[in-house]
Write an enzyme that holds these catalytic residues in place. Structure first.
Site, PDB file in Angstrom:
ATOM      1  N   ASN A 110       0.836  -1.191   0.000  1.00  0.00           N
ATOM      2  CA  ASN A 110       0.000   0.000   0.000  1.00  0.00           C
ATOM      3  C   ASN A 110       0.873   1.243   0.000  1.00  0.00           C
ATOM      4  O   ASN A 110       1.986   1.247   0.527  1.00  0.00           O
ATOM      5  CB  ASN A 110      -0.958   0.005   1.201  1.00  0.00           C
ATOM      6  N   PHE A 114      -1.554   8.100   4.547  1.00  0.00           N
ATOM      7  CA  PHE A 114      -2.351   8.655   5.652  1.00  0.00           C
ATOM      8  C   PHE A 114      -3.652   9.298   5.156  1.00  0.00           C
ATOM      9  O   PHE A 114      -4.017  10.400   5.566  1.00  0.00           O
ATOM     10  CB  PHE A 114      -1.556   9.693   6.452  1.00  0.00           C
ATOM     11  N   SER A 172       5.647   4.883   8.789  1.00  0.00           N
ATOM     12  CA  SER A 172       5.020   4.668   7.490  1.00  0.00           C
ATOM     13  C   SER A 172       5.975   5.108   6.391  1.00  0.00           C
ATOM     14  O   SER A 172       6.542   6.203   6.449  1.00  0.00           O
ATOM     15  CB  SER A 172       3.719   5.467   7.378  1.00  0.00           C
ATOM     16  N   ASN A 174       5.066   5.870   3.409  1.00  0.00           N
ATOM     17  CA  ASN A 174       4.273   6.478   2.349  1.00  0.00           C
ATOM     18  C   ASN A 174       4.071   7.978   2.486  1.00  0.00           C
ATOM     19  O   ASN A 174       3.367   8.591   1.684  1.00  0.00           O
ATOM     20  CB  ASN A 174       2.913   5.780   2.262  1.00  0.00           C
ATOM     21  N   THR A 175       4.647   8.580   3.520  1.00  0.00           N
ATOM     22  CA  THR A 175       4.679  10.028   3.649  1.00  0.00           C
ATOM     23  C   THR A 175       6.144  10.450   3.579  1.00  0.00           C
ATOM     24  O   THR A 175       6.950  10.017   4.401  1.00  0.00           O
ATOM     25  CB  THR A 175       4.055  10.489   4.987  1.00  0.00           C
ATOM     26  N   LYS A 210       5.522   3.095  17.084  1.00  0.00           N
ATOM     27  CA  LYS A 210       5.563   2.089  16.024  1.00  0.00           C
ATOM     28  C   LYS A 210       6.766   2.343  15.129  1.00  0.00           C
ATOM     29  O   LYS A 210       6.935   3.447  14.596  1.00  0.00           O
ATOM     30  CB  LYS A 210       4.282   2.123  15.194  1.00  0.00           C
ATOM     31  N   ASN A 239       6.115  -1.860  11.462  1.00  0.00           N
ATOM     32  CA  ASN A 239       5.291  -1.412  10.345  1.00  0.00           C
ATOM     33  C   ASN A 239       5.682  -2.176   9.079  1.00  0.00           C
ATOM     34  O   ASN A 239       6.392  -3.181   9.144  1.00  0.00           O
ATOM     35  CB  ASN A 239       5.473   0.102  10.162  1.00  0.00           C
TER      36      ASN A 239
END
Length: 352
Positions: A110, A114, A172, A174-175, A210, A239
């Protein structure tokens, strides 16, 4: 898994993954998904960072991003639920498509970024939460924020009164540049702000951190040092990963975080290393690649006081929650443990 659940999963796999995810949330909120109620036993009951859990099997953040299905999820067999990630302002996330099934690998990739409805909407839903469940919120930062570190504290200040725990998510992939906040100095400063905000809430909310599975040994040692110095209550390891090692699916080269079966060994090694460094001073939650009771048990024996999963439900359905909890109970009984806490870290050395 019952036939009806198999048929429902087969139907969901005929549509694109993000649409399927949305349909699964709607099925839960419409009461179309059977839930077995709480799963517990004297062996499964445990305490995590001062929180009493009916069992140590939790739902990882990302499934119910906007806290829409709190009641049905609290009756699905999980011992605790983590929703979010929530950011101060709503944001759409990254362009679609941004979720990919890797069926051959039992995995998903993915790059959501966010996407969520923001802390105002999510906080209102949390204020109406079931009170007999353990519910936490994954805290995030807006992509275009001028002060991302402050965003985590803002979300906690707004939602904290309705939480049993809060998770600082700096892992994460993805940011852009979010993982830079895992550096020792930046992370210490960020956590200090979150802890200060927590200390101003009407009641104490445990704060979890996390982390990513892609840290080297020096990075893991820094995380351990910060965990001990900062006063956080638990570390969630881990994660999603940026690694694509050994993947077979046609989607293997998609950008984003990889979750599911391929992550199990990598995340469990990080978990065990942290367990060795922390020496039971900060509890750990094991996440990554869990799809059955044996894997949940392996995480616990590697050093986790509790576990979480999410991606496995894409392939195994919601009934996995109760199946894993009951299977874990049987494994603990087989090995002569009176409670899950006795098993924590008993096979840590196997992963070092």
């Amino acid at each position: 898994m019952k036939l009806t659940e198999k048929l429902a999963l087969a139907a969901l796999h005929r549509v694109d993954p993000e649409t399927a995810h949305g349909l699964s949330i709607k099925a839960l909120t419409s009461g179309l998904t059977p839930t077995p109620g709480p799963v517990t036993s004297p062996r499964l009951k445990t305490t995590l960072a001062g929180i009493e859990l009916p069992n140590p099997v939790g739902l990882a953040a990302g499934f119910d991003k906007n806290a829409e299905a709190l009641l049905p999820l609290s009756r699905a067999g999980f011992g605790f639920i983590e929703v979010g990630a929530a950011t101060p302002r709503p944001q759409p996330g990254n362009p679609k498509p941004r979720l990919f099934r890797l069926t051959e690998d039992g995995a998903a990739i993915n790059r959501f970024g966010f996407n969520n409805e923001g802390m105002e909407v999510i906080g209102k839903r949390l204020s109406q939460r079931p009170r007999d469940a353990v519910i936490g919120l994954n805290l995030g930062a807006n992509k275009d924020s001028e002060d991302r570190a402050a965003d985590f504290a803002r979300v906690l200040a707004h939602c904290g009164a309705h939480l049993d725990f809060a998770t600082v998510n700096v892992s994460s992939p993805n940011t852009e540049k979010l993982r830079d906040l895992q550096g020792k100095a930046a992370l210490s400063a960020l956590l200090a702000g979150v802890i200060q905000t927590r200390d101003g809430l009407p009641r104490r909310v445990p704060v979890f951190l996390k982390i990513a599975p892609d840290l080297d040994r020096a990075g893991i040692e820094d995380i351990a040092a910060v965990a001990l110095e900062s006063g956080i209550d638990a570390v969630i390891a881990t994660n999603t990963t940026l690694s694509r090692e050994g993947l077979k699916s046609a989607h293997r080269d998609e950008a984003g975080g990889l979750s599911g079966a391929p992550l199990f060994d990598r995340s469990t090694r990080v978990l065990a290393q942290l367990s060795e460094l922390l020496q039971d001073q900060v509890p750990l939650i094991g996440v990554g690649g869990i799809s059955n009771a044996e894997q949940a048990y392996a995480k616990i024996c590697a050093g986790a006081s509790a576990v979480q999963f999410y991606t496995a439900m894409v392939f195994g359905g919601l009934s996995l929650a109760s199946d894993i909890a009951r299977g874990l109970d049987a494994l603990l009984a087989r090995d002569g443990f009176d409670n899950v806490a006795q098993a924590v870290g008993t096979k840590r050395k196997d992963w070092l």
